[in-house]
Scaffold this motif. Structure first.
Motif, short mmCIF file in Angstrom:
data_model
loop_
_atom_site.label_atom_id
_atom_site.label_comp_id
_atom_site.label_asym_id
_atom_site.label_seq_id
_atom_site.Cartn_x
_atom_site.Cartn_y
_atom_site.Cartn_z
N GLY A 128 31.12 45.13 26.39
CA GLY A 128 31.65 43.91 26.96
C GLY A 128 30.70 42.75 26.75
N SER A 129 30.83 41.76 27.58
CA SER A 129 30.02 40.55 27.43
C SER A 129 28.62 40.73 27.98
CB SER A 129 30.71 39.38 28.12
OG SER A 129 30.86 39.64 29.51
N ALA A 146 28.97 50.06 31.51
CA ALA A 146 30.42 50.21 31.67
C ALA A 146 31.01 49.04 32.45
CB ALA A 146 30.73 51.53 32.37
N MET A 147 30.33 48.62 33.53
CA MET A 147 30.83 47.50 34.32
C MET A 147 30.75 46.19 33.53
SD MET A 147 29.10 48.48 37.98
CE MET A 147 29.74 47.04 38.83
N GLY A 148 29.78 46.09 32.63
CA GLY A 148 29.68 44.91 31.79
C GLY A 148 30.72 44.86 30.70
N GLY A 149 31.45 45.99 30.52
CA GLY A 149 32.44 46.07 29.47
C GLY A 149 33.84 45.80 29.92
N GLY A 150 34.09 45.65 31.19
CA GLY A 150 35.45 45.39 31.63
C GLY A 150 35.64 45.73 33.08
N MET A 151 36.70 45.19 33.64
CA MET A 151 36.98 45.42 35.06
C MET A 151 38.48 45.38 35.25
SD MET A 151 35.75 45.84 38.13
CE MET A 151 36.30 45.69 39.82
N ALA A 152 39.01 46.37 35.94
CA ALA A 152 40.44 46.39 36.24
C ALA A 152 40.72 45.36 37.34
CB ALA A 152 40.88 47.78 36.68
N ILE A 153 41.53 44.38 37.04
CA ILE A 153 41.84 43.34 38.01
C ILE A 153 42.98 43.82 38.89
CG2 ILE A 153 42.50 40.93 38.32
CD1 ILE A 153 39.76 41.41 37.02
N PRO A 154 42.80 43.88 40.20
CA PRO A 154 43.86 44.37 41.10
C PRO A 154 45.06 43.44 41.10
CG PRO A 154 42.04 43.44 42.35
CD PRO A 154 41.58 43.51 40.93
N ALA A 155 46.23 44.02 41.33
CA ALA A 155 47.46 43.23 41.39
C ALA A 155 47.37 42.22 42.53
CB ALA A 155 48.66 44.16 41.59
N GLY A 156 47.84 41.02 42.26
CA GLY A 156 47.84 39.99 43.28
C GLY A 156 46.53 39.24 43.41
N ALA A 164 35.87 39.02 32.61
CA ALA A 164 34.58 38.48 32.18
C ALA A 164 33.76 38.03 33.39
CB ALA A 164 34.79 37.32 31.21
N GLY A 165 34.42 37.52 34.41
CA GLY A 165 33.72 37.07 35.60
C GLY A 165 33.10 38.20 36.38
N PHE A 166 33.63 39.40 36.21
CA PHE A 166 33.10 40.57 36.91
C PHE A 166 32.08 41.34 36.07
CE2 PHE A 166 36.70 40.19 39.85
CZ PHE A 166 36.07 40.51 41.03
N ALA A 167 31.82 40.91 34.84
CA ALA A 167 30.93 41.65 33.95
C ALA A 167 29.47 41.67 34.43
CB ALA A 167 31.02 41.10 32.53
N ASN A 174 29.36 44.35 41.19
CA ASN A 174 29.53 43.13 40.42
C ASN A 174 28.87 41.96 41.13
OD1 ASN A 174 32.48 44.71 40.24
ND2 ASN A 174 31.59 44.10 38.29
N THR A 175 28.13 41.17 40.39
CA THR A 175 27.43 40.02 40.96
C THR A 175 28.40 39.05 41.62
OG1 THR A 175 25.74 40.23 39.24
CG2 THR A 175 25.81 38.15 40.44
N ALA A 176 29.58 38.87 41.02
CA ALA A 176 30.55 37.93 41.57
C ALA A 176 31.04 38.32 42.94
CB ALA A 176 31.73 37.79 40.61
N SER A 177 30.86 39.59 43.32
CA SER A 177 31.36 40.07 44.61
C SER A 177 30.32 39.95 45.72
CB SER A 177 31.78 41.54 44.49
OG SER A 177 32.75 41.72 43.49
#
Length: 248
Positions: A128-129, A146-156, A164-167, A174-177
């Motif tokens: 990922g990025s 693995a976390m830097g390579g992608g993140m499943a975005i929950p519905a809604g 990319a924001g969760f990478a 995730n830093t964004a969390s």
């Protein structure tokens, strides 16, 4: 805690949803947000953000790399005598090389297919990025990658949340969390000044983000597997936190 729940209900705790493993999953976080959608007006909330990853490096093949690849083929001594073909190919790659991330993604997909056909574990994460820094605890290198390579975005989820924001992450989270819930309120201001101006009631019920740190990983921030260098960073953080709490 273990003595209180053992031996009769420890299995129930483990198989239920009342544990940190579930709470830290995507579904678990959503359930917690439903259970307690707003911060308590009686509690002080302090958060910090940590990042142990860096942008994916853009690297190209060297002449040594190309010559080793040519050496896999028969008659390489003829068509690559004295490494001349490797030198020419390297210069061509410098001009027309595919992105390193795309190349690694192709290698990963090929490995997945062949490992699956052979019956081995094949769920290799795509690049990922972000990639982990070299100083990340080895046990967390794979999860950080693995976390830097992608993140499943929950519905809604809000449209502002992207994979990319969760990478960027600290190897576990995730830093964004880390600064607080999406709904907030997250404050990046001066807590001490706000406390002086507004009193305790004016600073409760909101998330005070104390800043970001890009030098330690998840193990460092919770105080395990630390060495003297990273311990100094953690000690400063907790000293700051203790100073803030003393103002309450």
């Amino acid at each position: 805690m273990r003595a209180r729940i053992a031996p009769t209900i420890i299995k129930h705790w483990w198989t239920s949803r009342c544990n940190g493993l579930y709470d830290n999953s995507i579904r678990g976080v959503q359930d917690l947000d439903t259970f307690a959608p707003l911060p308590s007006p009686d509690i002080y909330y302090f958060t910090m953000s940590f990042c142990a990853t860096v942008p994916f490096p853009e690297r190209t093949l060297t002449t040594e790399d190309v010559n080793e690849f040519f050496a896999l083929f028969p008659l390489h001594e003829v068509f690559n005598a004295f490494g001349i073909s490797g030198l020419i190919a390297t210069n061509m790659l410098q001009l027309f090389h595919p992105p390193a991330r795309a190349t690694l993604a192709w290698i990963t997909r090929v490995a997945r297919r062949h490992l699956q056909a052979m019956g081995y574990f094949s769920q290799l994460p795509l690049p990922g990025s972000q990639v982990p820094r070299p100083d990340v605890l080895p046990l967390m290198q794979f999860s950080a990658y693995a976390m830097g390579g992608g993140m499943a975005i929950p519905a809604g989820a809000p449209p502002t949340i992207t994979s990319a924001g969760f990478a960027p992450n600290d190897g576990v989270v995730n830093t964004a969390s880390m600064d607080g819930p999406v709904a907030g309120p997250v404050i990046n201001g001066d807590f001490a000044a706000a406390l002086t101006a507004n009193g305790a009631a004016g600073v409760r019920g909101m998330y005070w983000h104390l800043g970001s740190n890009s030098t330690i990983d998840h193990a460092d921030q919770i105080g395990v597997f630390t060495d003297p260098v990273t311990f100094d960073e953690v000690q400063v953080m907790y000293m700051l936190f203790a100073e803030l709490v003393s103002l309450l």
